[in-house]
Design a protein around this motif. Structure first.
Motif, PDB file in Angstrom:
ATOM      1  N   GLU A 119     -25.437  -3.041  38.298  1.00  0.00           N
ATOM      2  CA  GLU A 119     -25.107  -4.187  37.449  1.00  0.00           C
ATOM      3  C   GLU A 119     -25.368  -3.843  35.979  1.00  0.00           C
ATOM      4  OE1 GLU A 119     -26.028  -7.609  40.804  1.00  0.00           O
ATOM      5  OE2 GLU A 119     -27.598  -7.118  39.347  1.00  0.00           O
ATOM      6  N   PRO A 120     -24.359  -4.068  35.120  1.00  0.00           N
ATOM      7  CA  PRO A 120     -24.506  -3.721  33.708  1.00  0.00           C
ATOM      8  C   PRO A 120     -25.601  -4.529  33.011  1.00  0.00           C
ATOM      9  CG  PRO A 120     -22.216  -4.219  34.251  1.00  0.00           C
ATOM     10  CD  PRO A 120     -23.042  -4.599  35.432  1.00  0.00           C
ATOM     11  N   LEU A 121     -26.275  -3.866  32.089  1.00  0.00           N
ATOM     12  CA  LEU A 121     -27.271  -4.504  31.218  1.00  0.00           C
ATOM     13  C   LEU A 121     -26.809  -4.326  29.783  1.00  0.00           C
ATOM     14  CD1 LEU A 121     -30.035  -5.746  30.466  1.00  0.00           C
ATOM     15  CD2 LEU A 121     -30.946  -3.423  30.522  1.00  0.00           C
ATOM     16  N   VAL A 122     -26.700  -5.424  29.071  1.00  0.00           N
ATOM     17  CA  VAL A 122     -26.295  -5.417  27.671  1.00  0.00           C
ATOM     18  C   VAL A 122     -27.503  -5.819  26.839  1.00  0.00           C
ATOM     19  CG1 VAL A 122     -24.792  -6.503  25.957  1.00  0.00           C
ATOM     20  CG2 VAL A 122     -23.904  -5.970  28.253  1.00  0.00           C
ATOM     21  N   GLU A 123     -27.851  -4.990  25.875  1.00  0.00           N
ATOM     22  CA  GLU A 123     -28.963  -5.293  24.973  1.00  0.00           C
ATOM     23  C   GLU A 123     -28.395  -5.866  23.687  1.00  0.00           C
ATOM     24  OE1 GLU A 123     -31.305  -1.737  24.542  1.00  0.00           O
ATOM     25  OE2 GLU A 123     -31.387  -1.447  26.708  1.00  0.00           O
ATOM     26  N   LYS A 124     -29.066  -6.895  23.155  1.00  0.00           N
ATOM     27  CA  LYS A 124     -28.556  -7.539  21.939  1.00  0.00           C
ATOM     28  C   LYS A 124     -29.676  -7.872  20.966  1.00  0.00           C
ATOM     29  CE  LYS A 124     -28.429 -12.369  23.549  1.00  0.00           C
ATOM     30  NZ  LYS A 124     -29.269 -12.981  22.538  1.00  0.00           N
ATOM     31  N   ARG A 125     -29.279  -8.111  19.724  1.00  0.00           N
ATOM     32  CA  ARG A 125     -30.212  -8.510  18.675  1.00  0.00           C
ATOM     33  C   ARG A 125     -29.761  -9.796  17.966  1.00  0.00           C
ATOM     34  NH1 ARG A 125     -34.313  -5.497  17.632  1.00  0.00           N
ATOM     35  NH2 ARG A 125     -34.587  -6.274  15.523  1.00  0.00           N
ATOM     36  N   TYR A 126     -28.615 -10.336  18.361  1.00  0.00           N
ATOM     37  CA  TYR A 126     -28.067 -11.542  17.736  1.00  0.00           C
ATOM     38  C   TYR A 126     -27.839 -12.604  18.806  1.00  0.00           C
ATOM     39  CZ  TYR A 126     -27.293  -8.220  14.003  1.00  0.00           C
ATOM     40  OH  TYR A 126     -27.483  -7.256  13.048  1.00  0.00           O
ATOM     41  N   GLY A 127     -27.639 -13.843  18.387  1.00  0.00           N
ATOM     42  CA  GLY A 127     -27.446 -14.929  19.337  1.00  0.00           C
ATOM     43  C   GLY A 127     -26.233 -14.750  20.218  1.00  0.00           C
ATOM     44  N   ASP A 128     -25.093 -14.394  19.632  1.00  0.00           N
ATOM     45  CA  ASP A 128     -23.859 -14.190  20.383  1.00  0.00           C
ATOM     46  C   ASP A 128     -23.964 -12.859  21.123  1.00  0.00           C
ATOM     47  OD1 ASP A 128     -21.272 -13.640  21.254  1.00  0.00           O
ATOM     48  OD2 ASP A 128     -20.323 -14.165  19.352  1.00  0.00           O
ATOM     49  N   SER A 129     -23.904 -12.910  22.438  1.00  0.00           N
ATOM     50  CA  SER A 129     -24.057 -11.709  23.260  1.00  0.00           C
ATOM     51  C   SER A 129     -22.970 -10.666  23.022  1.00  0.00           C
ATOM     52  CB  SER A 129     -24.068 -12.086  24.744  1.00  0.00           C
ATOM     53  OG  SER A 129     -25.173 -12.913  25.036  1.00  0.00           O
ATOM     54  N   PHE A 130     -21.890 -11.049  22.338  1.00  0.00           N
ATOM     55  CA  PHE A 130     -20.818 -10.101  22.012  1.00  0.00           C
ATOM     56  C   PHE A 130     -21.087  -9.357  20.708  1.00  0.00           C
ATOM     57  CE2 PHE A 130     -18.704 -13.094  24.811  1.00  0.00           C
ATOM     58  CZ  PHE A 130     -17.857 -12.292  25.556  1.00  0.00           C
ATOM     59  N   GLU A 131     -21.891  -9.934  19.835  1.00  0.00           N
ATOM     60  CA  GLU A 131     -22.047  -9.424  18.473  1.00  0.00           C
ATOM     61  C   GLU A 131     -22.823  -8.113  18.447  1.00  0.00           C
ATOM     62  OE1 GLU A 131     -20.772  -9.529  14.856  1.00  0.00           O
ATOM     63  OE2 GLU A 131     -20.482 -11.337  16.057  1.00  0.00           O
ATOM     64  N   ASP A 132     -22.126  -7.031  18.081  1.00  0.00           N
ATOM     65  CA  ASP A 132     -22.732  -5.710  17.923  1.00  0.00           C
ATOM     66  C   ASP A 132     -23.382  -5.221  19.221  1.00  0.00           C
ATOM     67  OD1 ASP A 132     -23.268  -3.392  16.461  1.00  0.00           O
ATOM     68  OD2 ASP A 132     -25.226  -4.123  15.802  1.00  0.00           O
ATOM     69  N   THR A 133     -22.688  -5.473  20.361  1.00  0.00           N
ATOM     70  CA  THR A 133     -23.167  -5.031  21.681  1.00  0.00           C
ATOM     71  C   THR A 133     -22.027  -4.348  22.440  1.00  0.00           C
ATOM     72  OG1 THR A 133     -22.553  -7.003  22.956  1.00  0.00           O
ATOM     73  CG2 THR A 133     -24.705  -7.057  21.818  1.00  0.00           C
ATOM     74  N   THR A 134     -22.336  -3.921  23.639  1.00  0.00           N
ATOM     75  CA  THR A 134     -21.338  -3.310  24.519  1.00  0.00           C
ATOM     76  C   THR A 134     -20.677  -4.335  25.444  1.00  0.00           C
ATOM     77  OG1 THR A 134     -23.040  -2.842  26.189  1.00  0.00           O
ATOM     78  CG2 THR A 134     -22.596  -1.112  24.536  1.00  0.00           C
ATOM     79  N   LEU A 135     -20.967  -5.623  25.285  1.00  0.00           N
ATOM     80  CA  LEU A 135     -20.488  -6.617  26.243  1.00  0.00           C
ATOM     81  C   LEU A 135     -18.965  -6.598  26.393  1.00  0.00           C
ATOM     82  CD1 LEU A 135     -21.047  -8.831  28.273  1.00  0.00           C
ATOM     83  CD2 LEU A 135     -21.100 -10.475  26.377  1.00  0.00           C
ATOM     84  N   GLU A 136     -18.237  -6.579  25.304  1.00  0.00           N
ATOM     85  CA  GLU A 136     -16.774  -6.603  25.390  1.00  0.00           C
ATOM     86  C   GLU A 136     -16.250  -5.408  26.175  1.00  0.00           C
ATOM     87  OE1 GLU A 136     -12.804  -7.107  25.407  1.00  0.00           O
ATOM     88  OE2 GLU A 136     -14.330  -8.623  25.102  1.00  0.00           O
ATOM     89  N   SER A 137     -16.773  -4.229  25.926  1.00  0.00           N
ATOM     90  CA  SER A 137     -16.281  -3.045  26.650  1.00  0.00           C
ATOM     91  C   SER A 137     -16.665  -3.104  28.130  1.00  0.00           C
ATOM     92  CB  SER A 137     -16.766  -1.750  26.002  1.00  0.00           C
ATOM     93  OG  SER A 137     -18.170  -1.674  26.011  1.00  0.00           O
ATOM     94  N   VAL A 138     -17.840  -3.625  28.435  1.00  0.00           N
ATOM     95  CA  VAL A 138     -18.260  -3.790  29.833  1.00  0.00           C
ATOM     96  C   VAL A 138     -17.301  -4.733  30.552  1.00  0.00           C
ATOM     97  CG1 VAL A 138     -20.048  -4.841  31.306  1.00  0.00           C
ATOM     98  CG2 VAL A 138     -20.703  -3.251  29.480  1.00  0.00           C
TER      99      VAL A 138
END
Length: 186
Positions: A78-97
């Protein structure tokens, strides 16, 4: 009905159900149990579960605060996305996952209702995703000392406005944990 081409699949998004986020949150045990039930439903239906963890100065990666609630255990696939901003898409790998998984519909759970959950829902919707909020699987802490409504009202308000969210070619809405029915292999 996502506006994203060739994205017929659904994923369960588990946002920030970390010790440093949910400890002391409104109805913590019930919400974490509901998230665990959603994870099990998704796994049984072979629907991807995508985990999101927030890092900041108070929750350093690898610290007890950064760890997921002990009731939740991701499996290695199961993918794990690490983030530093409120929006889980912002500057993360979420979109590519999500693109790799062919996901155009997100079922969203986690914390904090009035921060990362709202930001992620709006971020998903603005990017063309269908976004369903699980009404009894998100929570927040009590910020009423700083002028926010009590947590139950924050949660109720978010459920209310997300159940009426609309945009061309996308769907939104809320469902309870019990109502979530993942289509097998979706």
């Amino acid at each position: 009905m996502t506006t994203l081409n060739d994205r017929p699949n659904t994923a369960l998004l588990v946002v920030d159900v970390q010790n440093g986020v949910v400890d002391g949150s409104h109805e913590r045990d019930t919400v974490v149990a509901n998230v665990a039930a959603l994870v099990e439903k998704a796994r049984q239906a072979e629907v991807p579960v995508v985990w999101v963890q927030h890092e900041n100065d108070g929750m350093k990666k690898g610290s007890p605060e950064w760890d997921l609630a002990p009731e939740l255990t991701p499996v290695p696939a199961e993918p794990l996305v690490e983030k530093r901003y409120g929006d889980s898409f912002e500057d993360t790998t979420l979109e590519s996952v999500l693109a790799e998984l062919g996901v155009g519909h997100l079922v969203v759970s986690g914390a904090q209702t009035d921060a990362c959950i709202r930001s992620t829902l709006h971020g998903a919707f603005a990017r063309g995703y269908d976004a369903t909020l699980v009404s009894d699987a998100h929570t927040t802490e009590d910020l009423s000392n700083w002028g926010a409504p009590p947590p139950a009202q924050v949660i109720a308000h978010t459920n209310l406005y997300w159940s009426h969210q609309t945009a061309p070619g996308r769907t939104a809405g809320t469902v309870s944990t019990e109502e979530v029915a993942f289509a097998s292999g979706a």
